[in-house]
Design an enzyme around this catalytic site. Structure first.
Site, PDB file in Angstrom:
ATOM      1  N   ARG A 151       1.189  -1.321  -0.086  1.00 34.37           N
ATOM      2  CA  ARG A 151      -0.072  -0.004  -0.036  1.00 34.37           C
ATOM      3  C   ARG A 151       0.996   1.149   0.010  1.00 34.37           C
ATOM      4  O   ARG A 151       0.330   2.502  -0.135  1.00 34.37           O
ATOM      5  CB  ARG A 151      -1.048   0.127   1.066  1.00 34.37           C
ATOM      6  CG  ARG A 151      -2.248   1.124   1.060  1.00 34.37           C
ATOM      7  CD  ARG A 151      -3.153   0.993   2.280  1.00 34.37           C
ATOM      8  NE  ARG A 151      -2.507   0.829   3.453  1.00 34.37           N
ATOM      9  CZ  ARG A 151      -1.865   1.758   4.109  1.00 34.37           C
ATOM     10  NH1 ARG A 151      -1.593   2.550   3.721  1.00 34.37           N
ATOM     11  NH2 ARG A 151      -1.308   1.067   5.539  1.00 34.37           N
ATOM     12  N   ASP A 207      -8.218  10.920 -19.286  1.00 33.83           N
ATOM     13  CA  ASP A 207      -8.526   9.563 -19.324  1.00 33.83           C
ATOM     14  C   ASP A 207      -8.108   9.186 -20.659  1.00 33.83           C
ATOM     15  O   ASP A 207      -8.603   9.346 -21.656  1.00 33.83           O
ATOM     16  CB  ASP A 207     -10.055   9.083 -19.053  1.00 33.83           C
ATOM     17  CG  ASP A 207     -10.315   7.797 -18.894  1.00 33.83           C
ATOM     18  OD1 ASP A 207      -9.544   6.906 -19.629  1.00 33.83           O
ATOM     19  OD2 ASP A 207     -11.237   7.283 -18.346  1.00 33.83           O
ATOM     20  N   TYR A 266     -16.904   8.798 -19.430  1.00 35.69           N
ATOM     21  CA  TYR A 266     -17.099   7.372 -19.079  1.00 35.69           C
ATOM     22  C   TYR A 266     -18.107   7.469 -18.007  1.00 35.69           C
ATOM     23  O   TYR A 266     -17.894   8.269 -17.006  1.00 35.69           O
ATOM     24  CB  TYR A 266     -15.508   6.589 -18.690  1.00 35.69           C
ATOM     25  CG  TYR A 266     -16.047   5.221 -18.058  1.00 35.69           C
ATOM     26  CD1 TYR A 266     -16.262   4.266 -18.795  1.00 35.69           C
ATOM     27  CD2 TYR A 266     -15.719   5.218 -16.497  1.00 35.69           C
ATOM     28  CE1 TYR A 266     -16.364   3.156 -18.222  1.00 35.69           C
ATOM     29  CE2 TYR A 266     -15.996   3.908 -15.859  1.00 35.69           C
ATOM     30  CZ  TYR A 266     -16.423   2.877 -16.782  1.00 35.69           C
ATOM     31  OH  TYR A 266     -16.444   1.613 -16.252  1.00 35.69           O
ATOM     32  N   LYS A 318      -8.570  -2.383 -19.475  1.00 36.71           N
ATOM     33  CA  LYS A 318      -8.739  -2.527 -20.848  1.00 36.71           C
ATOM     34  C   LYS A 318      -7.574  -2.890 -21.828  1.00 36.71           C
ATOM     35  O   LYS A 318      -7.109  -4.151 -21.896  1.00 36.71           O
ATOM     36  CB  LYS A 318      -9.237  -1.006 -21.467  1.00 36.71           C
ATOM     37  CG  LYS A 318     -10.438  -0.549 -20.544  1.00 36.71           C
ATOM     38  CD  LYS A 318     -11.742  -1.435 -20.210  1.00 36.71           C
ATOM     39  CE  LYS A 318     -12.558  -1.214 -19.031  1.00 36.71           C
ATOM     40  NZ  LYS A 318     -12.967   0.214 -19.073  1.00 36.71           N
TER      41      LYS A 318
END
Ligand SMILES: *Cc1c(COP(=O)(O)O)cnc(C)c1O
Length: 379
Positions: A48, A174, A102, A199
């Protein structure tokens, strides 16, 4: 790190992939540890903290392909987008987004920003000056997405970046639809590039991840937010992402090639209505796309069938019905049934999202096999 000396084909294979220095194997080992020595290392490694070896391998490779200094890999595209936004925005700030976003990003800002006391304006991105008109003294971010979903509208990246620079505003893009192969917004003046790695970066419909690549300065800001919001990607998935990236140029080139050939075929078939693909010379954003997408026009296209779209998708054999995109297999989706199901009929009409519109994520199969599948489903 700037990697301008090698082509993307070479970078996709070698950048960020150190191999196995112990046994001299070709491949980066998986380092699954979540606990590391805190004494004998320059910094404490922890998943993390986004600083473990497999996370670094992924970031270096994508940063190299995007010509970015550094980056952060996340467990989803939304985590990359929201963490980047919240890293540069605070209570009282204002952000300008393009209206063609999106669905998940649109939903996230509309539902979350009010809780953070962050205001926003959505603008029609077809005219860059619309961004400038929406700027207020408290505007800190401009966010764009091009090509857009599902009608593949093109936003002028350079023009928006120049407007933002004049007003000292951070720009975020994006870049999911274009992939790092086709479009590199940092070269055009954008500050932070985000991807849904689910994607084209993953590319095999089996990974959920995201990435933000940018300068060291913004990576520092994003990391500060990211260690609080979490959203780190585990070593095993990072390893798969690194592996996937080695073929991204080959995959996306074939997807570009197939999509253009299919779009050109669709234009000639009288059973097809509108066809949206930036590679078509009659697409309103074609000239702009040609200038800002030197790698190609992408593997995404949309089209209307004149008869029932539902019937058409049920008759397809090779091309599968599925949400999401960017995989090696061709998939098709009905925006009115999926991404735009909650959008009002009037708003859908304004966006060009008709009942018979289909969004096609073109895979790497043989071009003629894909065209033949469309033809038999139309018959
Ligand atoms: C899928 C997608 C996202 C969200 O990514 P997730 O990995 O699903 O969180 C953001 N932007 C675009 C353009 C997308 O296609």
């Amino acid at each position: 790190m700037k990697h301008t000396s090698h082509s993307k084909l070479t970078l996709s294979v070698h950048a960020g992939s150190p191999g196995d220095n112990v046994y001299k194997g070709m491949v980066t080992p998986v380092y699954p540890s979540s606990a590391y020595d805190y004494e004998d290392m320059p910094a404490t490694l922890y998943p993390r903290y986004f600083n473990t070896p497999n996370q670094k391998a992924v970031v270096e490779k994508i940063a190299a392909l995007e010509n970015a200094e550094d980056g952060v890999v996340f467990s989803s595209g939304m985590s990359a987008i929201m963490t980047s936004l919240l890293a540069v925005l605070q209570r009282g700030d204002h952000a300008v987004f393009q209206s063609d976003l999106y669905g998940g990003t649109h939903y996230a800002i509309v539902t979350e920003f009010p809780h953070y006391g962050i205001d926003y304006t959505l603008v029609d991105a077809s005219i860059p000056e619309n961004f400038e008109k929406a700027i207020r003294p408290e505007t800190k971010v401009i966010f764009i997405e091009t090509p857009s979903n599902p009608t593949l509208k093109i936003t002028d990246i350079k023009a928006v970046a120049e407007i933002a620079k004049r007003h000292n505003i951070v720009t975020i893009i994006d870049n999911t639809f274009a992939s790092p192969v086709n479009q590199n917004p940092i070269d055009l003046g954008i500050d932070i590039v985000t991807h849904s790695g689910t994607k084209y970066i993953g590319g095999h419909s089996d990974i959920c991840c995201g990435v933000a690549v940018t300068s060291k300065k913004y990576v520092e800001k994003i990391l500060k937010k990211a260690i609080n919001t979490g959203g780190a990607l585990d070593a095993h998935t990072c390893w798969l992402v690194e592996r996937s990236l080695k073929t991204i140029v080959l995959r996306v080139r074939q997807q570009n090639y197939n999509a253009l050939a299919i779009a050109e075929y669709l234009k000639t078939d009288s059973r097809i209505g509108k066809v949206y693909y930036p590679g078509l010379t009659d697409h309103p954003g074609h000239a702009l796309a040609k200038a800002q997408m030197p790698g190609g026009f992408g593997g995404m296209l949309s089209f209307e069938v004149k008869n029932s779209a539902t019937e058409f998708t049920h008759k397809l054999k090779l091309i599968k019905r599925a949400v999401s995109l960017g995989g090696v297999e061709s998939t098709i989706t009905s925006p009115v049934k999926t991404s735009h199901a909650k959008v009002s009929a009037a708003d859908r009409a304004a966006m060009g999202v008709t009942d018979n519109l289909l969004r096609f994520s073109v895979g790497i199969e043989d071009t003629q096999d894909l065209i033949n599948d469309i033809k038999q489903a139309l018959a």
